[in-house]
Design a protein around this motif. Structure first.
Motif, PDB file in Angstrom:
ATOM      1  N   GLY A 235       0.830  -1.200   0.000  1.00 45.14           N
ATOM      2  CA  GLY A 235       0.000   0.000   0.000  1.00 45.14           C
ATOM      3  C   GLY A 235       0.856   1.238   0.000  1.00 45.14           C
ATOM      4  N   GLY A 236       0.225   2.382  -0.164  1.00 42.89           N
ATOM      5  CA  GLY A 236       0.940   3.640  -0.086  1.00 42.89           C
ATOM      6  C   GLY A 236       0.667   4.547  -1.263  1.00 42.89           C
ATOM      7  N   GLY A 237       1.088   5.804  -1.097  1.00 43.84           N
ATOM      8  CA  GLY A 237       0.817   6.823  -2.094  1.00 43.84           C
ATOM      9  C   GLY A 237      -0.487   7.526  -1.783  1.00 43.84           C
TER      10      GLY A 237
ATOM     11  N   VAL B 272       5.474   4.299   0.991  1.00 45.35           N
ATOM     12  CA  VAL B 272       4.824   3.064   0.546  1.00 45.35           C
ATOM     13  C   VAL B 272       5.324   1.935   1.449  1.00 45.35           C
ATOM     14  CG1 VAL B 272       4.610   3.821  -1.865  1.00 45.35           C
ATOM     15  CG2 VAL B 272       6.612   2.502  -1.160  1.00 45.35           C
TER      16      VAL B 272
END
Lengths: 409, 409
Positions: free
Chosen positions: B254-256, B266
């Motif tokens: 995940g991330g951003g 991230v």
């Protein structure tokens, strides 16, 4: 791009010396309070993404009240009307966008502090909608008839996922699509830049899928996460030109369910941009190939008996690149007109409604609506309508429009 | 591993022929209804991860009522008591785990359909807790004194993020840690497998951080997404032995924040496992090096003036690997005892409380509690307490324990 023609323009000088022009400019100053009131009125009508109807209806009535011909809302929600010229010039569009970035329910009450107005969307781009009305009144007061027909447009879908759908419709499905020969969008207060190029962008959500399984028990099967990673790594190696500026970025990612499960679905968002349509197309082609190659690499590297990895590319944003020739009449006249009012405009690439006509080879620019402002796209957005500065900028814009449309003798 | 010693064992035959053993086995059968009632009672006391106190208190009272010595709850929440032997044998632990995978608030009411009991946690591992009590009563009714002291334990934290903390504590901080010479965990109904090896695992959440910026304006700066992708790609190239089985998986990511922003953070989850502690350590060292190298690669590939990419490795799961020698008395006696009751047990690696003593070189196995069951870790979990099968399995377990602990003459 700082190679602007800054020499005084005889054409602009002649225009500004004419009595009709003087009367029009004086009207902008004399009616400035009304323009400010129009800004407040329009700002306080919410116009969220994909929810511009209420403001569009109000603006349509204003266009009608300003005496335009053929006032209408088109199939996508743009509102527009024609100020007829003598028929001796090509049709010019002067547009501002109706939509804001703010979702439904955002408080759009305008707060005043001295000459500053605070409200979401007040500068981007509501001020411009009101300024267009001021231009109509100024031309009427001065008895100006232009050579070109001017199509004034309040358009939808400029921001974000709106993906320029209003102006795209205007040029692809709209009834004037074959008549429009020049396009000016008035967007945000700033007159120190003139957008002469549109940065094209292609935005993808890529979803990688595979069979999934237990991290220990199913070890050895294909993992869509590795295909995605391979695509990211290859994307990161891509060489792109510095000029025309071309960029890429893997920006957002997600997927997987449990730390002890090989995921069956992961995804990434990728943003591709270029000042050049050709470079953008080249980058897009390479990106699509990278994704397919990464999928193949993963399917060749691990066991596919439980299923293969696949990738789905979904285009979630598409703004065409384009540019207006620096030697075109539109850029030369706009630069000279704005310079004549004390600005020193730089020429830049950006991403606005002008992208669409630029991508079609139709001369197009983005200019500002005057005054100053800041914090666009934030709840603290503001503009300053201090009269001298505000009128100076508005007049520069009107000069640009009159120079391009031509005043009938 | 199917190389189990399946020849009849004279020691087991002698044990099973003794009058005391017969009386004990008869008691298991005679008191089967009571065992079923204990299963129901204990199952209906919720025991979610990190919330085993209520069930632990109830079980502690049951241990006390069954006449064990030195009944107590230790510092981490395990409950235990000693059934003293003659002092002529080493201390044997017989354990079952108190925790379930089900969160607080899960309906743990037992539903009966014929001989089937349905409830979350009923088989994994609540049945075993009740079976341990039946063993104490059977030995008491038969007047059996073992040579070894037997420490009966209801332990916490076997499941998931509990990370074996109960048994880990028993062997690292517990007051009997230097006395325990053999360990049997009774976990889930199945007697067709004996776990003789513990799969070790190391689980990491790796967070990659960088300066972040606009996807077009800041193009050229380092992107933590590319460092993460590089680490995934390198991980995917890692060669691991098939035997001892060793695995890795990037599982969740995940991330951003926005499709037009180079992310500033991230993360990915990675699961590393092996049947061998040495192989797991080797894999872990390589993984850590991969992450550092990926960060360096990204910092060398792009502009770091706005900031460098970094990675933070957080260990979120740690289960040690280990194995008990197939020739050890513990494995040989357990295999012979269970085989003597009509089962044909396979020997396998799994991830249970036995991992901890195995990793310390202390002989340890996992056996089943008898009967049948299914859908463990789901809300539809069930066991079948049909008496013949249930008693047969329980008796096989008791035979194992008595064979290991030794009956005093």
């Amino acid at each position: 791009m700082n190679d602007a023609p800054t020499a005084p323009s005889p054409a602009i000088a002649a225009l500004m010396a004419s009595p009709a022009y003087r009367r029009a400019a004086d009207t902008l100053a004399a009616e400035h309070d009304r323009t400010v009131e129009d800004i407040v009125t329009l700002t306080q009508i919410p116009s969220p993404p994909f929810g511009e109807e209420q403001r569009a209806q109000a603006y349509l009535e204003m266009l009608r009240a300003h005496g335009l011909d053929d006032v209408e809302m088109d199939g996508i929600g743009n509102v527009m009307g024609i100020r007829r010229g003598t028929g001796n010039g090509p049709m010019l569009v002067v547009a501002a966008h109706l939509d804001t970035v703010f979702p439904a329910g955002t408080d759009v009450t305008v707060r005043r502090e001295g000459t500053k107005l605070f409200a979401p969307g007040v500068g981007d781009d509501t001020r411009s909608l009101a300024v267009l009305l001021a231009y109509m009144r100024a031309m009427d007061a001065a008895g100006i008839r232009t050579q070109s027909d001017i199509l004034f447009v309040g358009d939808v879908g400029e921001e974000g996922l709106g993906d320029l759908r209003g102006v795209r419709h205007l040029f692809t499905e709209g009834k004037y699509r074959d008549r429009i020969k020049a396009f000016i969008t008035v967007d945000s207060p700033d007159l120190d830049t003139i957008a002469v190029g549109g940065i094209g962008s292609k935005r993808y959500r890529v979803t990688f899928r595979g069979p999934g399984g237990h991290s220990f028990g199913a070890f050895g099967i294909v993992n869509p996460m590795y295909a995605m990673a391979q695509a990211m790594v290859e994307l990161a190696k891509t060489q792109v030109p510095a000029k025309p500026k071309t960029t890429y970025a893997a920006t957002v990612t997600g997927g997987g369910t449990s730390i002890n499960a090989i995921p069956n679905e992961v995804w990434m968002d990728v943003d591709l941009r270029s000042q050049s349509a050709d470079e953008l197309a080249r980058l897009e082609t390479r990106f699509q190939a990278i994704v397919q190659q990464a999928v193949e690499t993963e399917n060749n590297a691990r066991d596919t008996r439980a299923g293969r990895v696949s990738a789905e590319l979904k285009l979630v944003g598409d703004r065409p690149a384009g540019a207006t020739d620096m030697d075109s009449d539109l850029v030369r006249l706009a630069t000279a007109a704005i310079t004549a009012h004390g600005f020193a405009p730089r020429h830049e690439f950006s991403s606005t409604d002008a992208n669409i006509p630029m991508s079609l080879g139709i001369p197009a620019i983005k200019i500002g609506s005057g005054g100053t402002g800041g914090r666009a796209h934030s709840l603290e957005e503001w503009i300053d309508v201090e009269k001298t500065n505000s009128v100076q900028g508005m007049t520069a814009g009107l000069t640009t429009i009159l120079a391009v449309a031509g005043i009938a003798p």
